[in-house]
Design an enzyme around this catalytic site. Structure first.
Site, PDB file in Angstrom:
ATOM      1  N   ASP A 531      39.254  70.541  21.823  1.00  0.00           N
ATOM      2  CA  ASP A 531      40.097  71.736  21.909  1.00  0.00           C
ATOM      3  C   ASP A 531      39.304  72.941  22.389  1.00  0.00           C
ATOM      4  O   ASP A 531      39.785  73.739  23.205  1.00  0.00           O
ATOM      5  CB  ASP A 531      40.701  72.033  20.535  1.00  0.00           C
ATOM      6  CG  ASP A 531      41.865  71.129  20.198  1.00  0.00           C
ATOM      7  OD1 ASP A 531      42.705  70.890  21.081  1.00  0.00           O
ATOM      8  OD2 ASP A 531      41.942  70.660  19.051  1.00  0.00           O
ATOM      9  N   PHE A 532      38.095  73.086  21.874  1.00  0.00           N
ATOM     10  CA  PHE A 532      37.301  74.258  22.259  1.00  0.00           C
ATOM     11  C   PHE A 532      36.774  74.134  23.681  1.00  0.00           C
ATOM     12  O   PHE A 532      36.731  75.125  24.423  1.00  0.00           O
ATOM     13  CB  PHE A 532      36.172  74.466  21.252  1.00  0.00           C
ATOM     14  CG  PHE A 532      36.683  74.840  19.890  1.00  0.00           C
ATOM     15  CD1 PHE A 532      37.190  76.095  19.643  1.00  0.00           C
ATOM     16  CD2 PHE A 532      36.699  73.908  18.855  1.00  0.00           C
ATOM     17  CE1 PHE A 532      37.699  76.442  18.402  1.00  0.00           C
ATOM     18  CE2 PHE A 532      37.204  74.230  17.610  1.00  0.00           C
ATOM     19  CZ  PHE A 532      37.705  75.502  17.381  1.00  0.00           C
TER      20      PHE A 532
END
Length: 739
Positions: A531-532
């Protein structure tokens, strides 16, 4: 912009590690001329296939001195280095000297710790940084105690923080007429995922106080063929699972569930586990996909290179490497116009400095007064995302000074049920709770789109079309709009519109297999890295688009994905022409490390320490000291005794700290380095979170607004957009607006 968005820029890269080298690669493939320099007296230690990827397409030059480096910097736009503040000062390339000599130069130093931290001079080695921060204790393992983290995730996040910081500073240079610092560090990068977990509130709700414990069960299920399947959320509605649950009956389902820990994502976790064991993994994953249930098999490390979805989006490219032959390597992981592209393979031979064209420095605007505004002050962002990747990218835009309006349903973003995680991706925003897709709210949406410079979201594109917030609809309202989309699997190929999550990308890329350790079941890397990576890569693409728009006046759609951004981290495991995967370091079965010289050791007082002897001579000194049985050497000493002896022999070592949430947030050294952020929150009272991810020296960050409560700014924002109290109340009464 014939060769890319950055085709007029020159970047000097003086980096040996993953973070700086990968940052140089990103700038190169966006069009910049990147010159990688090293000193002839101390050539870089670049081993393995990893640097065939990270250094591809760059010019390389060997210099005899830092004076020659200054000659190159005189015509450069960007300088990336890994020197500590003392090393930079000793060699005349500290911030003050460079500002005086080259006022238009953008400088990004990637250290182990922030430049204002008391540990700024510490050796920048990721395992030691994670140990000191206590993050090795945040990763669950197959045994108790802290475990080694196989993915160098802090280096990869630092790469993205670096290029985002550089782009923000270049955009500020257009505004201010001056360059300056855009520094980050492995510590700040390592803390990015902890924004979900490390926060404290004066008056927390029970849900906020609970957070997400590292021991929550992860839905990795062993199938009948011995392969493991990662399923995101409940599979109960998939026909095969529903039929199996019915056959078991409620009493047996209850019994099986009671035998397993309770899951917050799958109410029948225990029964699901039993049922998945009855069929092979491929049969299950194909059935779940047909049922719109997000799932992936935990694949062998590197198998992702042969994935049709990765190839369809250009995330995998063929490179004829001079050392390895024909290889499959990670390609650009985002889309933009002009497109990012490979600049060629690794170049084996360094150039002489005389072959580098001398360029005149970019002139600084001498009569412009100093600017003390954040780099992206004045940028207007409409955040339509949910969950993590999209909202996190928009939070960073707010950190950088943008005015961000978050729009979520009146019932709230789905992530709000995880209050601490939600808060960790939302600070700096103004919150509006508005139902999208309803004719009555369409005028509000249109007003917001006309107001915005940027629209960013991570919902699936069919949903965006249905809600009339796709690019074609919004471009008609705002022709210069920058529209940024984060998908799971990329914009092309058969899985373009499929649901996907961080855990599934870790599974398909092979990182879950790698983190499990040799011979063990796979294990999720808790830090939510996909996600990051996706959020940060989307932010880089967005800032490239903004940089281009400032020159052409044209808006565009840019995109990134979880698959593409996660695949980039596979660079150490390129695929060879015979279909094999280049061998990589393997985490041992104890999940303690990858070698005698790079691992965690348990000492005689039951305390752990981390050793990262990565230089050849340092590793040899360590091996000589430890003798035939390294484990015994440590078990016969307390941790402090072992650290004292290791440091006496010049070995890089760090105590592995545990249970560090409160200790981190109480530490005055972290506060002094800007690693804390504080603000009042309407529900939680005083809220403390992880702080700055960059240091721009003379330019501040905007870390003064708490995450919004649901609908906290609805009235304020709608009034700004021209909707009076009567119009707002009509929407509230209809359940379309919450204020």
């Amino acid at each position: 912009m014939k060769n890319g968005v950055l085709d007029s820029l020159r970047v000097i890269e003086f980096c040996e590690g993953i973070a700086g080298s990968a940052a140089g690669l990103q700038l190169s493939e966006a069009g910049a001329e990147v010159i990688k320099v090293e000193l002839a007296a101390r050539p870089f230690r670049r081993k393995g296939a990893l640097f065939s990827v990270l250094d591809r397409g760059k010019r390389t030059v060997s210099l005899s001195s830092f004076e020659e480096l200054l000659t190159l910097l005189s015509g450069a736009d960007v300088f990336i280095h890994e020197l500590t503040p003392a090393q930079a000062s000793a060699n005349g390339v500290d911030d003050d000297s460079l500002r005086r000599l080259f006022p238009s130069l953008v400088v990004s130093a990637i250290g182990g710790w922030p430049q204002r931290h008391a540990l700024a001079e510490a050796v920048p080695r990721e395992t030691l940084v994670l140990a000191r921060l206590g993050l090795l204790d945040e990763q669950p393992g197959h045994r108790t105690g802290p475990v080694f983290v196989r993915m160098p995730y802090a280096n990869w996040i630092a790469c993205w923080l670096c290029v985002v910081g550089v782009m923000a500073r270049l955009i500020a240079r257009d505004r201010d007429g001056r360059g300056g610092a855009a520094h980050t560090s492995l510590a700040q990068a390592a803390l990015v995922p902890m924004s979900m977990h490390w926060s404290r509130a004066e008056s927390p709700t029970p849900v906020f106080a609970k957070g997400l414990d590292k021991h929550i069960p992860i839905p990795l299920h062993r199938c009948s063929d011995g392969r493991w399947l990662h399923v995101h959320y409940s599979p109960d509605k998939a026909p095969l699972m529903a039929q199996a649950l019915e056959r078991l009956g409620p009493d047996e389902v209850t019994r099986l569930n009671a035998a397993c820990p309770e899951s917050h994502v799958a109410p029948n976790f225990g029964a699901n586990r039993n049922i998945f064991a009855t069929r092979p993994a491929q049969e299950w994953v194909e059935h779940l996909w047909q049922s719109d249930v997000a799932a992936q098999i935990a694949a062998p490390f590197g198998a992702i290179y042969f994935d049709e979805q990765a190839k369809a989006n250009g995330y995998v490219v063929q490179v004829d490497d001079p050392l390895l032959g024909k290889t499959l390597q990670p390609g650009p992981c985002y889309s933009i116009e002009p497109a990012a592209r490979l600049r060629g393979p690794l170049r084996l031979h360094s150039e002489d400095i005389a072959s580098i064209e001398v360029r005149s420095p970019t002139p600084a605007v001498a009569d412009t007064p100093p600017c003390d505004l954040p780099p992206l002050q004045g940028l207007k962002v409409l955040d339509l995302g949910a969950y993590l990747a999209g909202p996190f990218a928009c939070m960073l835009l707010a950190d950088l000074g943008a005015d961000v309006i978050k729009v979520e349903p009146p019932s709230g973003d789905a992530m709000r049920r995880l209050e601490r995680t939600f808060s960790g991706t939302q600070r700096g925003k103004r919150g509006v709770a508005l139902k999208l897709g309803d004719p009555a709210t369409q005028p509000v949406v249109e007003a917001l789109v006309r107001w915005a410079d940027v629209v960013h979201h991570n919902m699936r594109l069919p949903a965006a079309h249905k809600l009339k917030i796709d690019y074609e609809h919004l471009k008609a309202l705002n022709p210069t709009l920058l529209y940024c989309h984060v998908s799971a699997y990329g914009p092309q190929g058969p899985r373009a519109d499929w649901p996907g999550f961080d855990q599934l990308m870790q599974a398909s890329a092979g990182w879950e297999t790698a983190q499990g350790g040799e011979g063990n079941p796979p294990q999720w890397l808790r830090f939510g890295v996909g996600d990051f990576f996706a959020g940060l890569s989307s932010l880089y693409a967005l800032l490239l688009g903004l940089y281009a728009r400032n020159r052409t006046g044209r808006g565009q759609m840019v995109a990134s994905s979880l698959l593409g951004a996660t695949l980039l981290t596979m660079a150490e495991a390129v695929a060879l022409d015979d279909g094999s995967i280049r061998a990589v370091e393997v985490l041992d079965s104890a999940q303690a490390g990858v070698s005698v010289t790079h691992r965690l050791y348990l000492c005689g007082d039951n305390a752990w320490l981390a050793v990262a002897a990565l230089e050849d001579d340092e590793a040899q000194r360590l091996l000589t000291l430890l003798g035939a049985d390294p484990g015994v050497w440590f078990l016969t000493r307390t941790r402090n005794q072992a650290i004292t002896q290791l440091k006496r022999h010049g070995i890089a070592v760090e105590a592995v700290r545990e249970a560090q949430l409160d200790a981190f947030l109480d530490d005055p050294l972290n506060a002094a380095a800007g690693l804390h952020a504080h603000y009042p929150h309407p529900i939680y009272g005083h809220l403390q979170q992880v702080g700055a991810f960059w240091d721009f020296a003379d330019l501040p960050l905007a870390l003064d607004r708490a995450p919004p409560a649901l609908g906290q700014h609805s009235r304020e924002v709608l009034m700004q957009m021209g909707f009076d109290d009567v119009q707002q109340q009509r929407l509230i009464d209809a359940g379309l607006l919450r204020a």
